[in-house]
Design a protein around this motif. Structure first.
Motif, PDB file in Angstrom:
ATOM      1  N   PRO A  15       0.793  -1.236   0.000  1.00 17.35           N
ATOM      2  CA  PRO A  15       0.000   0.000   0.000  1.00 17.35           C
ATOM      3  C   PRO A  15       0.822   1.282   0.000  1.00 17.35           C
ATOM      4  CG  PRO A  15      -0.893  -1.571   1.568  1.00 17.35           C
ATOM      5  CD  PRO A  15       0.466  -2.075   1.155  1.00 17.35           C
ATOM      6  N   ASN A  16       2.117   1.217   0.311  1.00 21.10           N
ATOM      7  CA  ASN A  16       2.917   2.430   0.185  1.00 21.10           C
ATOM      8  C   ASN A  16       3.565   2.480  -1.198  1.00 21.10           C
ATOM      9  OD1 ASN A  16       5.703   1.390   0.175  1.00 21.10           O
ATOM     10  ND2 ASN A  16       5.487   0.988   2.362  1.00 21.10           N
ATOM     11  N   THR A  17       4.261   3.569  -1.499  1.00 22.04           N
ATOM     12  CA  THR A  17       4.766   3.783  -2.856  1.00 22.04           C
ATOM     13  C   THR A  17       6.267   3.561  -2.985  1.00 22.04           C
ATOM     14  OG1 THR A  17       5.026   6.162  -2.420  1.00 22.04           O
ATOM     15  CG2 THR A  17       2.928   5.441  -3.350  1.00 22.04           C
ATOM     16  N   THR A  18       6.886   2.920  -2.003  1.00 26.20           N
ATOM     17  CA  THR A  18       8.328   2.665  -2.050  1.00 26.20           C
ATOM     18  C   THR A  18       8.596   1.407  -2.868  1.00 26.20           C
ATOM     19  OG1 THR A  18       8.697   3.769   0.064  1.00 26.20           O
ATOM     20  CG2 THR A  18      10.387   2.219  -0.675  1.00 26.20           C
ATOM     21  N   ALA A  19       9.123   1.593  -4.076  1.00 31.77           N
ATOM     22  CA  ALA A  19       9.268   0.484  -5.018  1.00 31.77           C
ATOM     23  C   ALA A  19      10.225  -0.588  -4.519  1.00 31.77           C
ATOM     24  CB  ALA A  19       9.727   1.013  -6.377  1.00 31.77           C
ATOM     25  N   SER A  20      11.276  -0.186  -3.792  1.00 37.15           N
ATOM     26  CA  SER A  20      12.233  -1.183  -3.305  1.00 37.15           C
ATOM     27  C   SER A  20      11.581  -2.115  -2.298  1.00 37.15           C
ATOM     28  CB  SER A  20      13.452  -0.494  -2.665  1.00 37.15           C
ATOM     29  OG  SER A  20      13.059   0.307  -1.564  1.00 37.15           O
ATOM     30  N   MET A  21      10.667  -1.601  -1.484  1.00 34.62           N
ATOM     31  CA  MET A  21       9.946  -2.454  -0.544  1.00 34.62           C
ATOM     32  C   MET A  21       8.990  -3.379  -1.287  1.00 34.62           C
ATOM     33  SD  MET A  21       7.835  -1.415   2.915  1.00 34.62           S
ATOM     34  CE  MET A  21       9.311  -0.638   3.592  1.00 34.62           C
ATOM     35  N   THR A  22       8.352  -2.868  -2.321  1.00 34.25           N
ATOM     36  CA  THR A  22       7.466  -3.701  -3.137  1.00 34.25           C
ATOM     37  C   THR A  22       8.231  -4.868  -3.740  1.00 34.25           C
ATOM     38  OG1 THR A  22       6.144  -1.749  -3.683  1.00 34.25           O
ATOM     39  CG2 THR A  22       5.862  -3.687  -5.085  1.00 34.25           C
ATOM     40  N   ALA A  23       9.423  -4.594  -4.259  1.00 35.25           N
ATOM     41  CA  ALA A  23      10.233  -5.660  -4.852  1.00 35.25           C
ATOM     42  C   ALA A  23      10.624  -6.694  -3.803  1.00 35.25           C
ATOM     43  CB  ALA A  23      11.482  -5.057  -5.497  1.00 35.25           C
ATOM     44  N   LYS A  24      10.998  -6.240  -2.613  1.00 35.46           N
ATOM     45  CA  LYS A  24      11.383  -7.139  -1.535  1.00 35.46           C
ATOM     46  C   LYS A  24      10.204  -8.020  -1.115  1.00 35.46           C
ATOM     47  CE  LYS A  24      12.068  -5.165   2.447  1.00 35.46           C
ATOM     48  NZ  LYS A  24      12.744  -4.374   3.522  1.00 35.46           N
ATOM     49  N   ILE A  25       9.035  -7.431  -1.021  1.00 36.65           N
ATOM     50  CA  ILE A  25       7.828  -8.181  -0.674  1.00 36.65           C
ATOM     51  C   ILE A  25       7.541  -9.237  -1.729  1.00 36.65           C
ATOM     52  CG2 ILE A  25       5.310  -7.926  -0.564  1.00 36.65           C
ATOM     53  CD1 ILE A  25       5.853  -5.242   0.928  1.00 36.65           C
ATOM     54  N   GLY A  26       7.711  -8.868  -3.000  1.00 39.28           N
ATOM     55  CA  GLY A  26       7.480  -9.834  -4.078  1.00 39.28           C
ATOM     56  C   GLY A  26       8.435 -11.013  -4.011  1.00 39.28           C
ATOM     57  N   VAL A  27       9.693 -10.750  -3.721  1.00 39.30           N
ATOM     58  CA  VAL A  27      10.687 -11.825  -3.620  1.00 39.30           C
ATOM     59  C   VAL A  27      10.337 -12.760  -2.461  1.00 39.30           C
ATOM     60  CG1 VAL A  27      13.103 -12.328  -3.071  1.00 39.30           C
ATOM     61  CG2 VAL A  27      12.543 -10.527  -4.713  1.00 39.30           C
ATOM     62  N   ALA A  28       9.950 -12.176  -1.311  1.00 38.53           N
ATOM     63  CA  ALA A  28       9.603 -13.000  -0.151  1.00 38.53           C
ATOM     64  C   ALA A  28       8.400 -13.886  -0.445  1.00 38.53           C
ATOM     65  CB  ALA A  28       9.327 -12.106   1.061  1.00 38.53           C
ATOM     66  N   GLY A  29       7.393 -13.316  -1.102  1.00 35.06           N
ATOM     67  CA  GLY A  29       6.218 -14.106  -1.432  1.00 35.06           C
ATOM     68  C   GLY A  29       6.512 -15.214  -2.416  1.00 35.06           C
ATOM     69  N   ALA A  30       7.303 -14.904  -3.446  1.00 38.18           N
ATOM     70  CA  ALA A  30       7.645 -15.911  -4.451  1.00 38.18           C
ATOM     71  C   ALA A  30       8.479 -17.039  -3.856  1.00 38.18           C
ATOM     72  CB  ALA A  30       8.393 -15.249  -5.605  1.00 38.18           C
ATOM     73  N   ARG A  31       9.280 -16.728  -2.858  1.00 36.64           N
ATOM     74  CA  ARG A  31      10.169 -17.730  -2.269  1.00 36.64           C
ATOM     75  C   ARG A  31       9.385 -18.860  -1.598  1.00 36.64           C
ATOM     76  NH1 ARG A  31      12.386 -18.191   2.753  1.00 36.64           N
ATOM     77  NH2 ARG A  31      11.570 -16.148   3.366  1.00 36.64           N
ATOM     78  N   VAL A  32       8.233 -18.542  -1.018  1.00 34.67           N
ATOM     79  CA  VAL A  32       7.465 -19.575  -0.314  1.00 34.67           C
ATOM     80  C   VAL A  32       6.325 -20.146  -1.150  1.00 34.67           C
ATOM     81  CG1 VAL A  32       8.003 -18.558   1.924  1.00 34.67           C
ATOM     82  CG2 VAL A  32       5.866 -17.929   0.776  1.00 34.67           C
ATOM     83  N   ALA A  33       6.077 -19.560  -2.318  1.00 36.23           N
ATOM     84  CA  ALA A  33       4.953 -20.006  -3.134  1.00 36.23           C
ATOM     85  C   ALA A  33       5.221 -21.386  -3.736  1.00 36.23           C
ATOM     86  CB  ALA A  33       4.688 -18.993  -4.244  1.00 36.23           C
ATOM     87  N   ALA A  34       4.161 -22.116  -3.974  1.00 32.20           N
ATOM     88  CA  ALA A  34       4.263 -23.423  -4.616  1.00 32.20           C
ATOM     89  C   ALA A  34       4.738 -23.270  -6.059  1.00 32.20           C
ATOM     90  CB  ALA A  34       2.917 -24.129  -4.569  1.00 32.20           C
ATOM     91  N   ALA A  35       5.203 -24.372  -6.619  1.00 31.20           N
ATOM     92  CA  ALA A  35       5.779 -24.338  -7.964  1.00 31.20           C
ATOM     93  C   ALA A  35       4.801 -23.811  -9.002  1.00 31.20           C
ATOM     94  CB  ALA A  35       6.258 -25.737  -8.347  1.00 31.20           C
ATOM     95  N   GLY A  36       3.515 -24.068  -8.826  1.00 28.58           N
ATOM     96  CA  GLY A  36       2.533 -23.632  -9.810  1.00 28.58           C
ATOM     97  C   GLY A  36       1.949 -22.264  -9.546  1.00 28.58           C
ATOM     98  N   THR A  37       2.502 -21.519  -8.604  1.00 26.37           N
ATOM     99  CA  THR A  37       1.944 -20.219  -8.230  1.00 26.37           C
ATOM    100  C   THR A  37       2.785 -19.086  -8.787  1.00 26.37           C
ATOM    101  OG1 THR A  37       1.019 -21.103  -6.171  1.00 26.37           O
ATOM    102  CG2 THR A  37       1.292 -18.719  -6.313  1.00 26.37           C
ATOM    103  N   GLN A  38       2.143 -18.198  -9.513  1.00 27.39           N
ATOM    104  CA  GLN A  38       2.786 -16.972  -9.973  1.00 27.39           C
ATOM    105  C   GLN A  38       2.508 -15.870  -8.963  1.00 27.39           C
ATOM    106  OE1 GLN A  38       1.204 -15.367 -13.621  1.00 27.39           O
ATOM    107  NE2 GLN A  38       2.275 -13.413 -13.367  1.00 27.39           N
ATOM    108  N   VAL A  39       3.541 -15.188  -8.528  1.00 32.02           N
ATOM    109  CA  VAL A  39       3.409 -14.087  -7.583  1.00 32.02           C
ATOM    110  C   VAL A  39       3.841 -12.802  -8.276  1.00 32.02           C
ATOM    111  CG1 VAL A  39       4.216 -13.094  -5.412  1.00 32.02           C
ATOM    112  CG2 VAL A  39       3.764 -15.554  -5.565  1.00 32.02           C
ATOM    113  N   SER A  40       2.966 -11.811  -8.256  1.00 30.64           N
ATOM    114  CA  SER A  40       3.333 -10.485  -8.753  1.00 30.64           C
ATOM    115  C   SER A  40       3.159  -9.484  -7.620  1.00 30.64           C
ATOM    116  CB  SER A  40       2.460 -10.084  -9.947  1.00 30.64           C
ATOM    117  OG  SER A  40       1.086 -10.030  -9.585  1.00 30.64           O
ATOM    118  N   ALA A  41       3.931  -8.409  -7.664  1.00 24.68           N
ATOM    119  CA  ALA A  41       3.879  -7.393  -6.609  1.00 24.68           C
ATOM    120  C   ALA A  41       3.739  -6.022  -7.238  1.00 24.68           C
ATOM    121  CB  ALA A  41       5.135  -7.453  -5.742  1.00 24.68           C
TER     122      ALA A  41
END
Length: 256
Positions: A15-41
């Motif tokens: 919800p904030n506009t800091t792009a570096s935090m958005t990218a970090k959140i996306g990486v964290a989510g993708a790391r735990v997602a199942a093989a068939g899950t696409q994660v976008s941030a």
């Protein structure tokens, strides 16, 4: 909703506009997602660079709703359908309003973290950023029905953007506060109270020696479960789509 054998797409909204935090959140989510899950941030185009007050939350909620509307339009226009949304701020700004806009599950990271913490411990504490935001977490605990599970909401007294700009120092202060929680609170787990801590879970767990529940990753796994079970946001009752009406002034784009 998709069958469990199909791939799924989970959209993480910072919800904030800091792009570096958005990218970090996306990486964290993708790391735990199942093989068939696409994660976008993604994050809104306008709004606060960090969320540290009731005012910041109120302003950021409209950006969250704009991102939900954008995700729904992408699917309707033939793009990649979003199967679930995660609101990646610990205040869960705009959560119920966001659920009104879609049949997909919408999960706030605070609610997700509280749920998971109660499955692995009888009592937990929350460690967040600034002391002034502790009351926001306490309100959420009350509203979600988890207040009796939480021993204490603690603050490491670090501005949110220090997680981006001075990460080593911020990590040290978070670990210190988590250690105090372990020693003083009589708990079995700790919930991290900021989406910007999404990349710190492993280091904190190793340093503190307790289960550490982080909301972004918790929400991703809950979202996968809901999609796999073909459970979406109910449209019967208060979470039905908003009634069509005219909006005026700068909000006219929200009208029918």
């Amino acid at each position: 909703m998709k069958n469990r054998e199909d791939t799924m797409h989970i959209r993480l909204i910072n919800p904030n506009t800091t792009a570096s935090m958005t990218a970090k959140i996306g990486v964290a989510g993708a790391r735990v997602a199942a093989a068939g899950t696409q994660v976008s941030a993604t994050n809104p185009d306008a709004g606060p660079v960090s969320i540290e007050s009731h005012f910041d939350e109120a302003v950021s909620a409209l950006g969250v709703l704009d991102e939900i509307r954008r995700g729904e339009r992408e699917g309707a226009d033939g793009g990649e359908r979003v199967d679930a949304y995660v609101i990646a701020c610990f205040g869960d700004p705009g959560l119920l309003a966001a659920r009104e806009l879609t049949t997909a599950p919408v999960i706030g990271i605070a609610e997700a973290a509280f749920h998971l913490a109660t499955l692995i411990s009888t009592r937990f504490s929350v460690v967040t950023t600034l002391g002034r935001t502790c009351i926001i977490a306490e309100h959420l605990l009350q509203n979600y029905g988890f207040a009796h599970h939480c021993r204490k909401v603690r603050a490491a007294e670090i501005p949110v953007l220090d997680l981006e700009d001075d990460g080593a120092c911020a990590l040290g202060r978070i670990i210190d506060e988590c250690r105090r929680a372990k020693t003083e609170d009589g708990i079995g787990a700790i919930v991290l109270g900021c989406g910007g801590m999404a990349d710190l879970t492993d280091e904190i767990r190793e340093a503190v020696g307790l289960p550490i529940v982080e909301g972004v990753t918790a929400a991703v796994k809950l979202a996968e479960s809901l999609v796999s079970l073909r459970l979406g946001t109910s449209k019967h009752g208060d979470l039905a789509f908003p009634r069509a009406k005219t909006f005026t002034g700068r909000f006219d784009y929200l009208g029918s």
